[in-house]
Enzyme design. Structure first.
Site, short mmCIF file in Angstrom:
data_model
loop_
_atom_site.label_atom_id
_atom_site.label_comp_id
_atom_site.label_asym_id
_atom_site.label_seq_id
_atom_site.Cartn_x
_atom_site.Cartn_y
_atom_site.Cartn_z
N ASN A 25 0.84 -1.19 0.00
CA ASN A 25 0.00 0.00 0.00
C ASN A 25 0.88 1.24 0.00
O ASN A 25 2.04 1.20 0.39
CB ASN A 25 -0.92 0.02 1.22
N CYS A 26 0.31 2.34 -0.49
CA CYS A 26 0.95 3.63 -0.32
C CYS A 26 0.05 4.45 0.60
O CYS A 26 -0.76 3.88 1.33
CB CYS A 26 1.15 4.32 -1.67
N MET A 27 0.14 5.75 0.58
CA MET A 27 -0.63 6.56 1.53
C MET A 27 -2.13 6.51 1.25
O MET A 27 -2.94 6.63 2.16
CB MET A 27 -0.15 8.01 1.49
N THR A 28 -2.51 6.30 -0.02
CA THR A 28 -3.93 6.38 -0.37
C THR A 28 -4.48 5.13 -1.03
O THR A 28 -5.69 5.05 -1.25
CB THR A 28 -4.17 7.57 -1.33
N ARG A 29 -3.64 4.12 -1.36
CA ARG A 29 -4.09 3.01 -2.21
C ARG A 29 -3.62 1.66 -1.71
O ARG A 29 -2.52 1.54 -1.17
CB ARG A 29 -3.58 3.19 -3.64
#
Length: 504
Positions: A25-29
């Site tokens: 994951n990244c910050m939003t996804r």
């Protein structure tokens, strides 16, 4: 948001766990690397509660927003071993509406197919998981620096040393983490990647001091000269760990299974270490020195405001082309070498100008859907999460995207001028942008950053207001207000009919 239920539904809609090669994951996804992307039902995933959009491709990206992505990934990790028999949760029950941001992201990503773009996508996959470490240690270090500015004598206190030490943990271990993630990304054994990350940083490369205390003689190789710990930096680690995976896979093909554990790792390490020390480190060192000279010495210190304007103006087009990830190792190396990256505050001006663009478009437009999109994306845009504004507002209409890029250039020029006046400064970590970057600006120069941010917002707003907005562009992307009203009426009629059938 019920993360466990959403994770189960996503797994069932991407073809089950057998179709998911890896995930992060990244910050939003939530990012899922799929073996067969055609098995994923992206349209159904878009309709799930909590999903803001979907970016399709070999890596399916499920956009859920800041704070939710990490929690969703944790729950998905628990159920990943199951085949995900959960139903789609009535995915088709909702009236289908066009997701402008998701469609734009999909179109942009579908064009990022060159070998160079795919290489940068790999770099992004390697560094996205390390962003929480950069943010946490970077903010702790920023707090320590702030305390030292307020009271210089605190630097002699033992607990200050502990606080500063906590902040420095991540940078000290970065080469190991990058090596581990690189091996994992390219299908190698992660622990061998961990070792590959340590090779360029061995203290033995500085030489072994003589017993009488004479200075150590560094290790030398023909043509390239002396080696030293850290030569080639993070780029050297990336290449070394990747080369380890190449060797490992080829050796494994010709090694009997019974001898795999003894032969494959030993041969991989022996050959990989030789290439690392004699070829990869010296060449990587030249590459890193060239990039640093081009981006910092030439573009910033020599180019000044012009260099700052150009870098800030063209950063978002680089994002659109998928090549911005190539800057991530450079940010990491600058932080490791200088304690900050001079580039990030300037590049962040592109996002600031998108905030100004949103203000201008909101004031000019009478399109209800466009106004709604801006209202939902604006707050997190101010905090530095610019994707909803870019993909949902400016890029689909295109003209506002161009005017915002130009507006960002003025903010970048101001910060570059500030670096000429006050000396080089930058962000002590990456992963933060917008107003959230203020606490991690080093050397007490946060006012220069805030001034650049404000200039980028104002310039983006003014240029967009007078030159970037056209009503026909908004109507083309979102539909005219009359078309939206008709669509809402049709949706209401469909819902009423469904309710009537249910009661019958």
């Amino acid at each position: 948001m019920n993360y466990a239920e959403l994770g189960q539904e996503i797994q069932s809609l991407v073809g089950g766990s057998n179709n998911v090669d890896s995930f992060t994951n990244c910050m939003t996804r939530l990012r899922l690397n799929l073996k067969d992307p055609s098995l994923a039902d992206a349209e159904a995933i878009k309709q799930l509660d909590g999903v803001m959009g979907v970016v399709e491709g070999e890596q399916l990206q499920v956009v859920v927003g800041v704070g939710h992505a990490e929690r969703l990934r944790q729950e998905y990790e628990k159920i990943h071993g199951n085949d995900g028999g959960g139903a789609a949760g009535g995915a088709g029950a909702a009236v289908e509406s066009r997701d402008i941001a998701a469609d734009t992201r999909k179109n942009v990503k579908s064009k990022q197919t060159t070998k160079i773009q795919r290489m940068f996508q790999h770099v992004g996959n390697i560094f996205v998981p390390v962003i929480p470490g950069f943010i946490s240690c970077g903010i702790i270090l920023a707090i320590a620096n702030l305390l030292k500015m307020v009271n210089p004598d605190i630097a002699t206190h033992p607990w200050f040393g502990v606080l500063a030490g906590i902040g420095g943990i991540f940078i000290g271990a970065l080469h190991f983490i990058v090596g581990h993630n690189t091996a994992k990304e390219f299908g190698g054994t992660p622990v061998l990647g961990f070792i590959a990350g340590g090779l360029p940083y061995m203290t033995a490369l500085a030489g072994i001091p003589a017993a009488d205390g004479v200075d150590a003689q560094p290790v030398s190789i023909p043509i390239f000269g002396d080696l030293a710990p850290g030569l080639g930096g993070i780029i050297g680690v990336l290449i070394t760990a990747w080369f380890f995976t190449v060797i490992e896979k080829r050796v494994r093909k010709v090694t009997p299974a019974a001898l795999d554990l003894f032969i494959v790792p030993v041969v991989t390490l022996a050959i990989g270490a030789a290439f690392c020390l004699f070829i990869i480190m010296p060449i990587s060192s030249l590459l890193m020195k060239g990039l640093t000279w081009l981006l910092v010495d030439f573009a910033l210190q020599t180019g000044g405001v012009i260099g700052g304007f150009i870098m800030a103006t063209f950063f978002l087009p680089m994002v659109m082309l998928g090549i911005h990830q190539g800057l991530t190792p450079i940010h990491a190396q600058l932080i490791s070498d200088h304690g900050f990256t001079e580039l990030l505050p300037i590049l962040a001006m592109g996002g600031a100008a998108q905030v100004g663009m949103a203000i201008a478009v909101f004031l000019r437009t009478d399109n209800p859907k466009l106004k709604t999109a801006i209202k939902s994306a604006f707050p997190i845009g101010v905090l530095g999460i610019g994707e909803p504004l870019i993909y949902g507002v400016s890029l689909p209409m295109f003209r506002p995207f161009i005017t915002a890029c130009i507006g960002g250039g003025f903010g970048g020029a101001f910060i570059a001028w500030g670096m000429q006046q006050a000396g080089l400064f930058g962000a002590g970590t990456f992963g933060l942008s917008g107003l959230l970057m203020i606490p991690v600006i080093t050397a007490g120069q946060w006012l220069w950053y805030l001034g650049g941010w404000a200039i980028a917002v104002v310039a983006g707003a003014l240029i967009t207001y007078f030159f970037g907005y056209r009503k026909e562009d908004a109507d083309r992307v979102y539909g005219t207000p009359e078309e939206q009203a008709a669509e809402a009426t049709a949706a209401g009629d469909s819902a009423a009919e469904a309710l009537a059938k249910g009661k019958a």
